[in-house]
Design an enzyme around this catalytic site. Sequence first.
Site, mmCIF file in Angstrom:
data_model
loop_
_atom_site.group_PDB
_atom_site.id
_atom_site.type_symbol
_atom_site.label_atom_id
_atom_site.label_comp_id
_atom_site.label_asym_id
_atom_site.label_seq_id
_atom_site.Cartn_x
_atom_site.Cartn_y
_atom_site.Cartn_z
ATOM 1 N N GLU A 154 0.826 -1.210 0.000
ATOM 2 C CA GLU A 154 0.000 0.000 0.000
ATOM 3 C C GLU A 154 0.859 1.258 0.000
ATOM 4 O O GLU A 154 0.634 2.186 0.761
ATOM 5 C CB GLU A 154 -0.961 0.009 1.189
ATOM 6 C CG GLU A 154 -1.963 -1.136 1.175
ATOM 7 C CD GLU A 154 -2.974 -1.021 2.287
ATOM 8 O OE1 GLU A 154 -4.027 -0.413 2.045
ATOM 9 O OE2 GLU A 154 -2.701 -1.531 3.391
ATOM 10 N N HIS A 155 1.849 1.276 -0.893
ATOM 11 C CA HIS A 155 2.675 2.468 -1.046
ATOM 12 C C HIS A 155 3.391 2.400 -2.389
ATOM 13 O O HIS A 155 3.369 1.384 -3.081
ATOM 14 C CB HIS A 155 3.687 2.604 0.099
ATOM 15 C CG HIS A 155 4.691 1.492 0.176
ATOM 16 N ND1 HIS A 155 4.565 0.452 1.067
ATOM 17 C CD2 HIS A 155 5.812 1.241 -0.533
ATOM 18 C CE1 HIS A 155 5.569 -0.383 0.923
ATOM 19 N NE2 HIS A 155 6.353 0.073 -0.066
ATOM 20 N N ALA A 156 4.017 3.501 -2.741
ATOM 21 C CA ALA A 156 4.897 3.578 -3.909
ATOM 22 C C ALA A 156 6.207 4.213 -3.455
ATOM 23 O O ALA A 156 6.341 4.644 -2.301
ATOM 24 C CB ALA A 156 4.245 4.394 -5.023
#
Length: 317
Positions: free
Chosen positions: A231-233
Amino acid sequence: MSNPTIHPSADVKSTHIGQNTRVWQYVVIFPEAVIGEDVNICSHCLIENDVVIGDRTTIKSGVYVWDGLRIGNDVFVGPNVTFTNDKFPRSKIYPETFLPTVIHDKASIGGGAVILPGVTIGTGAMVGAGAVVTKSVPPYAIVTGSPARITGYVENTQSSTASNKPKLLTDTKSVEGTTRVGVGDVTFHNFKYVADMRGDLSVGEFEKEIPFIPKRYFLVFNVPSQKTRGEHAHHNCHQFLICVKGSCAVVVDDGKNRAEVMLDAPNKGIYLPPKIWGIQYKYSEDAVLLVFTSDYYDAADYIRDYSDFVKITDIKK
């Protein structure tokens, strides 16, 4: 445009209601509520003061929107959805401030769902009918049950419908080599696999097959099956994921397109370049996920808010 249409039986005190909004029978709206344009508020709803509702949103019958609610644009709220804003309510005893609950743009909440106070429903998320949402829901996630758990993800293109799912990469067992998945520069890798009576072997080469030299690795394991990781970049860091034991699903998102890949063999891997939103879920009980990264850990390199990620990818395009 036309002024709001308000049924004669409705008790509407607010003057902050946008054009083309329709308010139906026996709706009560408090004076300070802010409601956007082209909103449809069905019969027997109540909307308190500290409430903001965006444009083109639908609130079906029997919904009470309490102080602290922020509802975005193009949101669907099904009949008899229950919002709450106080974790420990007592009669005639009020908190100093009510816990805010945020429903982001294009989210949908099925009939009869219960939304606990202080949670966020992410952009485009889908809450199943009757679900009890106790924790925040990531963008485009599908959650069902009590307590609500992630069971899938929906498409994020403008033409998507509630039933759309991310594009699934198929035939991953037979295609050896590298395959583009249609999301930015993300690639799926099916490495050489050698079966031997002494033990099987799979091998991949950095820079030649995996397009960077790693500076760090980490392992993810003992993940409860209902949990979601990632749930991130990243702004600059490259990643390569291999599920060396068991299986897990990886969802990749470039802000416009989305795909899901199942890593269910130790010779399968997926490359995530910078500025790709990554999610891992559907972990098997025995899953061990190995992640190689091109850079050392740097908290400032993470993009953890999906709305920030979309803004960054828009600038990139």
